[in-house]
Each structure stands twice: as structure tokens, then as C-alpha cells.
Design an enzyme around this catalytic site. Structure first.
Site, PDB file in Angstrom:
ATOM      1  N   TYR A  33       0.853  -1.209   0.000  1.00  0.00           N
ATOM      2  CA  TYR A  33       0.000   0.000   0.000  1.00  0.00           C
ATOM      3  C   TYR A  33       0.882   1.250   0.000  1.00  0.00           C
ATOM      4  O   TYR A  33       1.084   1.882   1.038  1.00  0.00           O
ATOM      5  CB  TYR A  33      -0.913  -0.009   1.232  1.00  0.00           C
ATOM      6  CG  TYR A  33      -1.927  -1.134   1.208  1.00  0.00           C
ATOM      7  CD1 TYR A  33      -2.903  -1.183   0.214  1.00  0.00           C
ATOM      8  CD2 TYR A  33      -1.914  -2.133   2.166  1.00  0.00           C
ATOM      9  CE1 TYR A  33      -3.822  -2.225   0.175  1.00  0.00           C
ATOM     10  CE2 TYR A  33      -2.840  -3.180   2.136  1.00  0.00           C
ATOM     11  CZ  TYR A  33      -3.791  -3.211   1.140  1.00  0.00           C
ATOM     12  OH  TYR A  33      -4.699  -4.234   1.095  1.00  0.00           O
ATOM     13  N   TRP A  37      -3.560   6.412   2.579  1.00  0.00           N
ATOM     14  CA  TRP A  37      -4.936   5.891   2.682  1.00  0.00           C
ATOM     15  C   TRP A  37      -5.687   6.679   3.752  1.00  0.00           C
ATOM     16  O   TRP A  37      -5.125   6.993   4.820  1.00  0.00           O
ATOM     17  CB  TRP A  37      -4.925   4.406   3.066  1.00  0.00           C
ATOM     18  CG  TRP A  37      -5.217   3.487   1.920  1.00  0.00           C
ATOM     19  CD1 TRP A  37      -6.395   2.868   1.647  1.00  0.00           C
ATOM     20  CD2 TRP A  37      -4.317   3.072   0.883  1.00  0.00           C
ATOM     21  NE1 TRP A  37      -6.292   2.102   0.513  1.00  0.00           N
ATOM     22  CE2 TRP A  37      -5.026   2.211   0.016  1.00  0.00           C
ATOM     23  CE3 TRP A  37      -2.977   3.361   0.571  1.00  0.00           C
ATOM     24  CZ2 TRP A  37      -4.451   1.624  -1.112  1.00  0.00           C
ATOM     25  CZ3 TRP A  37      -2.407   2.778  -0.542  1.00  0.00           C
ATOM     26  CH2 TRP A  37      -3.144   1.927  -1.368  1.00  0.00           C
ATOM     27  N   ASN A  38      -6.945   6.933   3.475  1.00  0.00           N
ATOM     28  CA  ASN A  38      -7.772   7.818   4.279  1.00  0.00           C
ATOM     29  C   ASN A  38      -7.883   7.415   5.762  1.00  0.00           C
ATOM     30  O   ASN A  38      -7.362   8.095   6.648  1.00  0.00           O
ATOM     31  CB  ASN A  38      -9.144   7.879   3.586  1.00  0.00           C
ATOM     32  CG  ASN A  38     -10.131   8.814   4.211  1.00  0.00           C
ATOM     33  OD1 ASN A  38     -10.102   9.046   5.412  1.00  0.00           O
ATOM     34  ND2 ASN A  38     -11.041   9.347   3.421  1.00  0.00           N
ATOM     35  N   TYR A  85       1.312  -1.022  -6.887  1.00  0.00           N
ATOM     36  CA  TYR A  85      -0.094  -1.141  -6.471  1.00  0.00           C
ATOM     37  C   TYR A  85      -1.027  -1.057  -7.678  1.00  0.00           C
ATOM     38  O   TYR A  85      -0.790  -0.285  -8.608  1.00  0.00           O
ATOM     39  CB  TYR A  85      -0.438  -0.011  -5.481  1.00  0.00           C
ATOM     40  CG  TYR A  85      -1.894  -0.021  -5.046  1.00  0.00           C
ATOM     41  CD1 TYR A  85      -2.329  -0.878  -4.047  1.00  0.00           C
ATOM     42  CD2 TYR A  85      -2.833   0.814  -5.673  1.00  0.00           C
ATOM     43  CE1 TYR A  85      -3.664  -0.909  -3.668  1.00  0.00           C
ATOM     44  CE2 TYR A  85      -4.171   0.790  -5.300  1.00  0.00           C
ATOM     45  CZ  TYR A  85      -4.578  -0.081  -4.294  1.00  0.00           C
ATOM     46  OH  TYR A  85      -5.895  -0.107  -3.929  1.00  0.00           O
ATOM     47  N   GLN A 105     -13.562   6.550   2.191  1.00  0.00           N
ATOM     48  CA  GLN A 105     -13.368   5.543   3.253  1.00  0.00           C
ATOM     49  C   GLN A 105     -13.945   6.093   4.551  1.00  0.00           C
ATOM     50  O   GLN A 105     -14.290   7.280   4.633  1.00  0.00           O
ATOM     51  CB  GLN A 105     -11.868   5.256   3.421  1.00  0.00           C
ATOM     52  CG  GLN A 105     -11.449   3.925   2.854  1.00  0.00           C
ATOM     53  CD  GLN A 105     -10.036   3.532   3.251  1.00  0.00           C
ATOM     54  OE1 GLN A 105      -9.235   4.372   3.634  1.00  0.00           O
ATOM     55  NE2 GLN A 105      -9.744   2.254   3.147  1.00  0.00           N
ATOM     56  N   ASP A 169     -12.841  -4.690   2.723  1.00  0.00           N
ATOM     57  CA  ASP A 169     -12.988  -4.969   1.292  1.00  0.00           C
ATOM     58  C   ASP A 169     -13.803  -6.203   0.921  1.00  0.00           C
ATOM     59  O   ASP A 169     -14.738  -6.126   0.144  1.00  0.00           O
ATOM     60  CB  ASP A 169     -11.603  -5.108   0.645  1.00  0.00           C
ATOM     61  CG  ASP A 169     -10.696  -3.926   0.964  1.00  0.00           C
ATOM     62  OD1 ASP A 169     -11.113  -3.039   1.722  1.00  0.00           O
ATOM     63  OD2 ASP A 169      -9.570  -3.894   0.453  1.00  0.00           O
ATOM     64  N   TYR A 355      -8.263 -12.080   5.194  1.00  0.00           N
ATOM     65  CA  TYR A 355      -8.522 -10.642   5.184  1.00  0.00           C
ATOM     66  C   TYR A 355      -9.717 -10.246   6.049  1.00  0.00           C
ATOM     67  O   TYR A 355      -9.652 -10.362   7.257  1.00  0.00           O
ATOM     68  CB  TYR A 355      -8.685 -10.227   3.717  1.00  0.00           C
ATOM     69  CG  TYR A 355      -7.985  -8.933   3.404  1.00  0.00           C
ATOM     70  CD1 TYR A 355      -6.717  -8.691   3.882  1.00  0.00           C
ATOM     71  CD2 TYR A 355      -8.599  -7.940   2.652  1.00  0.00           C
ATOM     72  CE1 TYR A 355      -6.078  -7.498   3.611  1.00  0.00           C
ATOM     73  CE2 TYR A 355      -7.963  -6.755   2.364  1.00  0.00           C
ATOM     74  CZ  TYR A 355      -6.706  -6.534   2.851  1.00  0.00           C
ATOM     75  OH  TYR A 355      -6.087  -5.366   2.585  1.00  0.00           O
ATOM     76  N   TRP A 356     -10.844  -9.834   5.468  1.00  0.00           N
ATOM     77  CA  TRP A 356     -11.967  -9.379   6.295  1.00  0.00           C
ATOM     78  C   TRP A 356     -13.006 -10.467   6.535  1.00  0.00           C
ATOM     79  O   TRP A 356     -14.126 -10.192   6.918  1.00  0.00           O
ATOM     80  CB  TRP A 356     -12.625  -8.140   5.656  1.00  0.00           C
ATOM     81  CG  TRP A 356     -11.736  -6.943   5.782  1.00  0.00           C
ATOM     82  CD1 TRP A 356     -10.842  -6.499   4.861  1.00  0.00           C
ATOM     83  CD2 TRP A 356     -11.608  -6.059   6.911  1.00  0.00           C
ATOM     84  NE1 TRP A 356     -10.163  -5.394   5.345  1.00  0.00           N
ATOM     85  CE2 TRP A 356     -10.620  -5.098   6.589  1.00  0.00           C
ATOM     86  CE3 TRP A 356     -12.238  -5.983   8.162  1.00  0.00           C
ATOM     87  CZ2 TRP A 356     -10.249  -4.081   7.472  1.00  0.00           C
ATOM     88  CZ3 TRP A 356     -11.879  -4.967   9.035  1.00  0.00           C
ATOM     89  CH2 TRP A 356     -10.887  -4.038   8.677  1.00  0.00           C
ATOM     90  N   GLU A 399      -0.587  -6.762   9.643  1.00  0.00           N
ATOM     91  CA  GLU A 399      -1.808  -6.144   9.121  1.00  0.00           C
ATOM     92  C   GLU A 399      -3.028  -6.667   9.882  1.00  0.00           C
ATOM     93  O   GLU A 399      -3.928  -5.903  10.211  1.00  0.00           O
ATOM     94  CB  GLU A 399      -1.914  -6.468   7.632  1.00  0.00           C
ATOM     95  CG  GLU A 399      -2.983  -5.708   6.889  1.00  0.00           C
ATOM     96  CD  GLU A 399      -2.943  -5.973   5.388  1.00  0.00           C
ATOM     97  OE1 GLU A 399      -2.181  -6.863   4.959  1.00  0.00           O
ATOM     98  OE2 GLU A 399      -3.674  -5.277   4.647  1.00  0.00           O
TER      99      GLU A 399
END
Ligand code: GLC
Length: 428
Positions: A33, A37-38, A85, A105, A169, A355-356, A399
Site C-alpha cells: 500500500y 490511505w484515508n 499497487y 473511506q 474490502d 482478510y476481512w 496487518e
């Protein structure tokens, strides 16, 4: 009792934030990344506020440089080029002064601004009022954008038009809605993420095709919010987003008492009322959690994900709700080495490494524990905070973490995990 602060770990967190500094803004992690990022930056600003207030302000100021004329603060600001990216600026095709993505975001910005301001005031910094005032205006313009662009019908819930906007995501929360999004794309997909981390931990190719299909649709709307609202094949009135927006609005209101006009205070009060009322209506007693609403299928999103608990940061729940949500969170923690999993372990969608879809994220725990503290559950908040700190101490500033083993996954030197460590390890 204070948690024992590990000096070496705090120094390691500072080192990560220094290493990921690209000139007043922090990349989430190198390679994977490589831009600003926001919501990562907003959390990072709160981390900086624990030891370097000037740098905390800079983080938010650099994020505000990416704000569009209509008020939106994009999810990525491409301050400097990088070829590690995808999708880069050429895919988004937006027309801001600085290249940016075209979506947003979660607006943690307002929450961060209050904390940075309070740290700056406590330290007696002479530039605090002036810097906060400017950033307050950026935040206010972005909140106006949220209500205008993402709740045009005034329901009190703001919508996401792309899963990336949620910050989660590939969450199972989006599965049903994403199925309706075609996998065809006009843009050629050149994934770079799977060259940096194991593909088994990342969203699948099919998810990526749908993500890029949505980018193609909105680019063709020339990023005009009204046209996008009409064209969106994916539109979810999201309780995580609305919870964070409502909380940021409350934090801005506190700043507004000394920093802004009665008109702006009134405007923020109205926003806050609309958002908290909208959010409160999303409680489902039968599920013991809050649920988002799919505005295309007109169905509730019942997938059990972390988003269901985020409204805690914005609402004062009644006793029955408090008891219910508390035991629901405990149910999710049961049998886990580290919680809170981003998807309930009893859900068929649970994948502890992807991940999520299961892993634990330090910033999510930060939000949930904040919300629990606000709602009278200090003990559970502390358990989650301490679990997060210990997971980082064991596995590093990863992460995210596998809840079933505590293993650290994804990128290894993550800025917001470092920020979460600095903040959560100081909690008592
Ligand atoms: C991923 C995450 C998102 C985060 C970004 C940078 O896209 O899902 O929440 O902001 O990475 O860390």
C-alpha cells in the site's frame, strides 16, 4: 491498573511510523500500500498524537490536500507515483489537483482531529487553534458531502457504493450484493497485491473483477455523485460507516464549542441527530446486533461481521441492548486465541486467514473497545484492548491476526497497527 508499557515495543512502533513516512504522510505499509490511505492516516494521526503532535497534524493536513471541491476526502491520495499497487491513478481517471482514487473511506478524520487537538492543547502548543480550525473546516465539508451525496433521501444512514469504501474490502457482508455485480471489466486487471502476500490471505480474483467493474461504472459517471447514486449496482446503507460518521460528528461538535460559529454548531447538531436516529433504527433485537441495509435488494444485511458492533462508538444503548450486544461479542470471542474476529466464527463464511472474512484487525478492536467503554462495559473493553496489545507483542505489527492461532498475517510493518499499539497500550 495500567497495562505494562513495553518500551521496546513503543520504540518499534515509532520506528515503523518513521519508516513508512513519505514526507508528512504515512503509507499503510511499503510496497503493498504505497500511497496515503484515508482512514489509515486518521488512526495514524491519533497514534502520532501520543508523542509527536506536529506530525499528527501533518498527517491530517496532507490527507486534506486530497479533498475534492465537492467535499469528498478520497480513499487514496497518490502524492507520489509507485508501480507496486493496482489500481493506480490511470484506472481511476479522476481530475483533482493531486491524483486520487474516486471513492472514499470511513471518516475517522473528525475523531482524529478532536484527539489531536486535545493533545495539542494539553501540551500548550501555540499553533493548536489555528491548525485545528483549518482542519475542522475540511472535516465539516466532508460531512456535508456525506449527507448530500450518500444519503440524498435523508434516511439518516449513509451508503457505500463500493466495498473498498467500507474499509472491509471482502467482508461477507457484501457477498450477496456483490453477486449482482458483473465480473466483466473494461480495465485490464493487473493485481499486484498477490505478489507481496500469500494469495490465500487476499480477496479472490472474482472479487477483484467485481471491484474493478464498479470502478469502471463510476468512472463513466465522471465521478459525479448524483449520477453514481443512480447508476450504482452496489449500494449499501452501512452501519459501520454511519456509526463512524455519527461519532466524528459528535467529536466535531465538541471542537465546535470553542472553534466555530453558532450556525455551524447548529448544523452539526442537526447532522448528529439525523445520523444517530437513523443508526438506532438499525438495531435487530433478534440478532443482538445492528444491521446494514442493501438499498438495491431492499433487504437487511444479516451476515455477522464486525460492522454490526461499530454503532457502539456513536450511540448510548439501553440496558437491554447493552446486555445483548455484550453477550453477542462474548460469543464471538469464545474459543478464540485473540478476538474480535471480523466475521463470527460460527458463520459458514468464516475464514480465519482471509482478510476481512475472519481475521482480527487492531483498529477494529480499538473502535469496538471505545464503544464498549462509552456503553459501560469497561471490563470487556479492557479484555479486547489487552488481547490486541498481546497479539501485537507476540506476532509483531502485522496487518491482521488469525483469531484461532494468534498468528500475524498480511503485510508485516503496518502503520495503523503501530498506532493502535501506542494508543491501546496506554489504556488502563
Ligand atoms: C485494505 C483494507 C483497508 C485499508 C487499506 C490500507 O484495502 O481493507 O481497510 O485502509 O488496505 O491499509
Amino acid at each position: 491498573m495500567m497495562m505494562k508499557i513495553d518500551k521496546k515495543m513503543s520504540e518499534a512502533a515509532w520506528a515503523i511510523l518513521a519508516e513508512n513516512d513519505r514526507g508528512g504522510y504515512t503509507v499503510p505499509t511499503a510496497h503493498l500500500y504505497p500511497f496515503q490511505w484515508n482512514w489509515d492516516s486518521a488512526f495514524v494521526a491519533i497514534g502520532f498524537a501520543t508523542y509527536d503532535i506536529d506530525r499528527a497534524y501533518r498527517e491530517l493536513e496532507r490527507l486534506a490536500e486530497g479533498q475534492w471541491d465537492d467535499g469528498m476526502i478520497p480513499h487514496i491520495i497518490f502524492h507520489a507515483p509507485s508501480d507496486t499497487y493496482f489500481p493506480g491513478p490511470e484506472v481511476w481517471g479522476t481530475r483533482h489537483r493531486i491524483p486520487t482514487s474516486g471513492i472514499t473511506q470511513p471518516p475517522v478524520f473528525g475523531m482524529a482531529l478532536r484527539q489531536v487537538h486535545e493533545a495539542a492543547s494539553a501540551a500548550g502548543r501555540p499553533d493548536a487553534v489555528e491548525r485545528t480550525r483549518k482542519l475542522f473546516q475540511n472535516a465539516l465539508r466532508s460531512h456535508r458531502w456525506w449527507l448530500r451525496a450518500r444519503d440524498p433521501e435523508g434516511t439518516g444512514l449513509v451508503s457505500i457504493l463500493h466495498p473498498w469504501e467500507s474499509g472491509s474490502d471482502n467482508s461477507p457482508a457484501w457477498d450477496e450484493a456483490l453477486k449482482r455485480v458483473p465480473t466483466s471489466t473494461k480495465t485490464t486487471i493487473r493485481r499486484k497485491d498477490t505478489g507481496h502476500v500469500d494469495a490465500a490471505m487476499r480477496p479472490r480474483d472474482e472479487d477483484y473483477q467485481r471491484f474493478i467493474h464498479l470502478v469502471d461504472v463510476y468512472r463513466e459517471c465522471e465521478w459525479d455523485p448524483a449520477r453514481q447514486w443512480e447508476a450504482a449496482p452496489f449500494k449499501i446503507a452501512d452501519v459501520q460507516m454511519t456509526g463512524i460518521l455519527a461519532r466524528s460528528t459528535a467529536d466535531l461538535l465538541i471542537l465546535a464549542q470553542s472553534l466555530s460559529s453558532p450556525e455551524e454548531r447548529g448544523e452539526l447538531e442537526r447532522m448528529h441527530q439525523v445520523l444517530t436516529e437513523g443508526l438506532a433504527r438499525r438495531w435487530r433485537q433478534d440478532l443482538s446486533r445492528f444491521v446494514s441495509r442493501d438499498l438495491v435488494s431492499h433487504r437487511d444485511v444479516e451476515a455477522p461481521t464486525q460492522a454490526c458492533f461499530i454503532p457502539l462508538v456513536a450511540l448510548t444503548l439501553d440496558d437491554q441492548q447493552r446486555r445483548a450486544i455484550r453477550s453477542e461479542i462474548k460469543r464471538w470471542l469464545d474459543g478464540m486465541v485473540v478476538g474480535v474476529p471480523s466475521t463470527a466464527p460460527f458463520s459458514p463464511a468464516f475464514e480465519p486467514k482471509r482478510y476481512w472474512r475472519g481475521p482480527v484487525w487492531a483498529v477494529v478492536n480499538w473502535l469496538i473497545s471505545d464503544g464498549l467503554r462509552m456503553n459501560g462495559s469497561e471490563d470487556l473493553a479492557r479484555e479486547i484492548e489487552q488481547g490486541t496489545v498481546q497479539a501485537i507483542e507476540r506476532a509483531g505489527f502485522c496487518e491482521y491476526f488469525d483469531p484461532t492461532t494468534g498468528e500475524g498475517l498480511g503485510g508485516g510493518t503496518f502503520s495503523w497497527t503501530a498506532a493502535a499499539y501506542l494508543v491501546l497500550s496506554q489504556r488502563s
